[in-house]
Scaffold this motif. Structure first.
Motif, PDB file in Angstrom:
ATOM      1  N   VAL A 181       0.533  -0.957   0.066  1.00 29.28           N
ATOM      2  CA  VAL A 181      -0.265  -0.178  -0.227  1.00 29.28           C
ATOM      3  C   VAL A 181       0.562   1.619  -0.095  1.00 29.28           C
ATOM      4  N   ASN A 182       0.202   1.811  -1.051  1.00 26.34           N
ATOM      5  CA  ASN A 182       1.124   3.681  -0.547  1.00 26.34           C
ATOM      6  C   ASN A 182       0.819   4.150   0.361  1.00 26.34           C
ATOM      7  N   MET A 183       2.040   5.672   0.629  1.00 24.26           N
ATOM      8  CA  MET A 183       0.739   5.970   2.537  1.00 24.26           C
ATOM      9  C   MET A 183       1.727   7.238   1.284  1.00 24.26           C
ATOM     10  N   ALA A 184       1.252   7.638   3.111  1.00 28.46           N
ATOM     11  CA  ALA A 184       1.565   9.195   2.742  1.00 28.46           C
ATOM     12  C   ALA A 184       1.079  10.683   4.021  1.00 28.46           C
ATOM     13  N   TRP A 185       2.198  11.263   4.229  1.00 20.77           N
ATOM     14  CA  TRP A 185       1.055  12.734   5.353  1.00 20.77           C
ATOM     15  C   TRP A 185       0.467  13.152   4.430  1.00 20.77           C
ATOM     16  N   PHE A 186      -0.561  13.894   5.138  1.00 25.91           N
ATOM     17  CA  PHE A 186      -1.219  15.202   4.425  1.00 25.91           C
ATOM     18  C   PHE A 186      -1.211  16.041   6.061  1.00 25.91           C
ATOM     19  N   ARG A 187      -1.640  17.629   6.303  1.00 24.58           N
ATOM     20  CA  ARG A 187      -1.508  18.242   7.235  1.00 24.58           C
ATOM     21  C   ARG A 187      -2.915  19.330   7.086  1.00 24.58           C
ATOM     22  N   GLN A 188      -3.294  19.574   7.692  1.00 22.23           N
ATOM     23  CA  GLN A 188      -4.130  20.512   8.160  1.00 22.23           C
ATOM     24  C   GLN A 188      -3.935  21.543   9.363  1.00 22.23           C
ATOM     25  N   ALA A 189      -3.846  22.942   8.710  1.00 24.38           N
ATOM     26  CA  ALA A 189      -3.175  23.980   9.638  1.00 24.38           C
ATOM     27  C   ALA A 189      -4.603  24.449   9.723  1.00 24.38           C
ATOM     28  N   PRO A 190      -5.578  25.715  11.202  1.00 21.76           N
ATOM     29  CA  PRO A 190      -6.336  25.748  11.356  1.00 21.76           C
ATOM     30  C   PRO A 190      -6.793  26.848  10.149  1.00 21.76           C
ATOM     31  N   GLY A 191      -8.090  27.063   9.968  1.00 20.77           N
ATOM     32  CA  GLY A 191      -8.754  27.905   8.769  1.00 20.77           C
ATOM     33  C   GLY A 191      -8.317  27.660   7.222  1.00 20.77           C
ATOM     34  N   LYS A 192      -7.786  26.171   7.129  1.00 23.23           N
ATOM     35  CA  LYS A 192      -6.374  26.026   5.899  1.00 23.23           C
ATOM     36  C   LYS A 192      -7.118  24.376   5.529  1.00 23.23           C
ATOM     37  N   HIS A 245       5.706  11.458   0.240  1.00 23.26           N
ATOM     38  CA  HIS A 245       4.447   9.932   0.083  1.00 23.26           C
ATOM     39  C   HIS A 245       5.694   9.418  -0.736  1.00 23.26           C
ATOM     40  N   ILE A 246       5.215   8.151   0.239  1.00 28.19           N
ATOM     41  CA  ILE A 246       6.242   7.076  -0.246  1.00 28.19           C
ATOM     42  C   ILE A 246       5.668   5.442  -0.903  1.00 28.19           C
ATOM     43  N   LYS A 247       6.559   5.147  -1.938  1.00 29.56           N
ATOM     44  CA  LYS A 247       5.533   4.092  -2.813  1.00 29.56           C
ATOM     45  C   LYS A 247       6.167   2.887  -1.754  1.00 29.56           C
ATOM     46  N   TRP A 248       4.402   1.699  -2.290  1.00 31.10           N
ATOM     47  CA  TRP A 248       4.714   0.949  -1.316  1.00 31.10           C
ATOM     48  C   TRP A 248       6.448  -0.500  -0.954  1.00 31.10           C
ATOM     49  N   SER A 249       7.265  -0.009  -2.135  1.00 28.99           N
ATOM     50  CA  SER A 249       8.286  -0.796  -2.094  1.00 28.99           C
ATOM     51  C   SER A 249       9.009  -0.177  -0.999  1.00 28.99           C
ATOM     52  N   GLY A 250       9.198   1.754  -0.905  1.00 23.31           N
ATOM     53  CA  GLY A 250      10.091   2.604  -0.472  1.00 23.31           C
ATOM     54  C   GLY A 250      11.094   3.251  -0.617  1.00 23.31           C
ATOM     55  N   VAL A 251      10.780   2.451  -2.311  1.00 22.80           N
ATOM     56  CA  VAL A 251      11.791   3.162  -2.904  1.00 22.80           C
ATOM     57  C   VAL A 251      11.355   4.402  -3.593  1.00 22.80           C
ATOM     58  N   ILE A 294      10.138  11.224   4.647  1.00 26.86           N
ATOM     59  CA  ILE A 294       9.339  10.270   5.181  1.00 26.86           C
ATOM     60  C   ILE A 294       9.563   8.063   5.108  1.00 26.86           C
ATOM     61  N   SER A 295       9.494   7.497   6.548  1.00 22.64           N
ATOM     62  CA  SER A 295      10.120   6.089   5.596  1.00 22.64           C
ATOM     63  C   SER A 295       9.022   5.807   5.927  1.00 22.64           C
ATOM     64  N   ARG A 296       9.544   4.021   6.002  1.00 21.36           N
ATOM     65  CA  ARG A 296       8.243   2.989   6.289  1.00 21.36           C
ATOM     66  C   ARG A 296       9.130   1.582   6.959  1.00 21.36           C
ATOM     67  N   ASP A 297       8.689   0.990   7.682  1.00 17.93           N
ATOM     68  CA  ASP A 297       9.461  -0.366   7.987  1.00 17.93           C
ATOM     69  C   ASP A 297       8.004  -1.432   7.133  1.00 17.93           C
ATOM     70  N   ASN A 298       7.525  -1.905   6.498  1.00 12.60           N
ATOM     71  CA  ASN A 298       6.582  -3.017   6.497  1.00 12.60           C
ATOM     72  C   ASN A 298       6.792  -4.090   7.368  1.00 12.60           C
ATOM     73  N   ALA A 299       7.580  -4.935   7.449  1.00 16.27           N
ATOM     74  CA  ALA A 299       7.607  -5.463   8.773  1.00 16.27           C
ATOM     75  C   ALA A 299       6.914  -5.174  10.008  1.00 16.27           C
TER      76      ALA A 299
END
Length: 119
Positions: free
Chosen positions: A32-43, A50-56, A70-75
């Protein structure tokens, strides 16, 4: 059904660092591809990284490039976001996201973790 739980937010001074984590459960995490998003007040919610499922392959918003990693540890079904040289404008609720592509969100969201950067 993917369940995502973020942790690691908090209050930090400008120039400081935080490390966010997101633990996934409920289905296989490794394809599964993963990502981080953010939301500031009023925005609107915005893409952070974003990071692909492989982490590459990774990509970042211009505003965080060179400061966030961004990084991931699939294990361990864990997604991380190392945030360095934080700025007051990084203050937001940060959300873990799964199933998207590049800077587009997928259908699965965590509940969010608050990051506050003081000047």
């Amino acid at each position: 059904q993917v369940q995502l739980v973020e942790s690691g937010g908090g209050l930090v001074q400008a120039g400081g660092s935080l490390r966010l984590s997101c633990v996934s459960s409920g289905r296989s995490f490794s394809n599964v591809n993963m990502a981080w998003f953010r939301q500031a007040p009023g925005k609107e919610r915005e893409f952070v990284a974003h990071i692909k499922w492989s982490g590459v392959y990774t990509n970042y918003a211009d505003s965080v490039k060179g400061r966030f990693t961004i990084s991931r540890d699939n294990a361990k079904n864990t997604l991380s976001l190392q945030m360095n040289n934080l700025k007051p404008e990084d203050t937001a609720i940060y959300y873990c996201n799964a199933g998207g592509g590049s800077s587009d969100p997928g259908p699965y969201w965590g509940q969010g973790t608050q990051v506050t950067v003081s000047s």
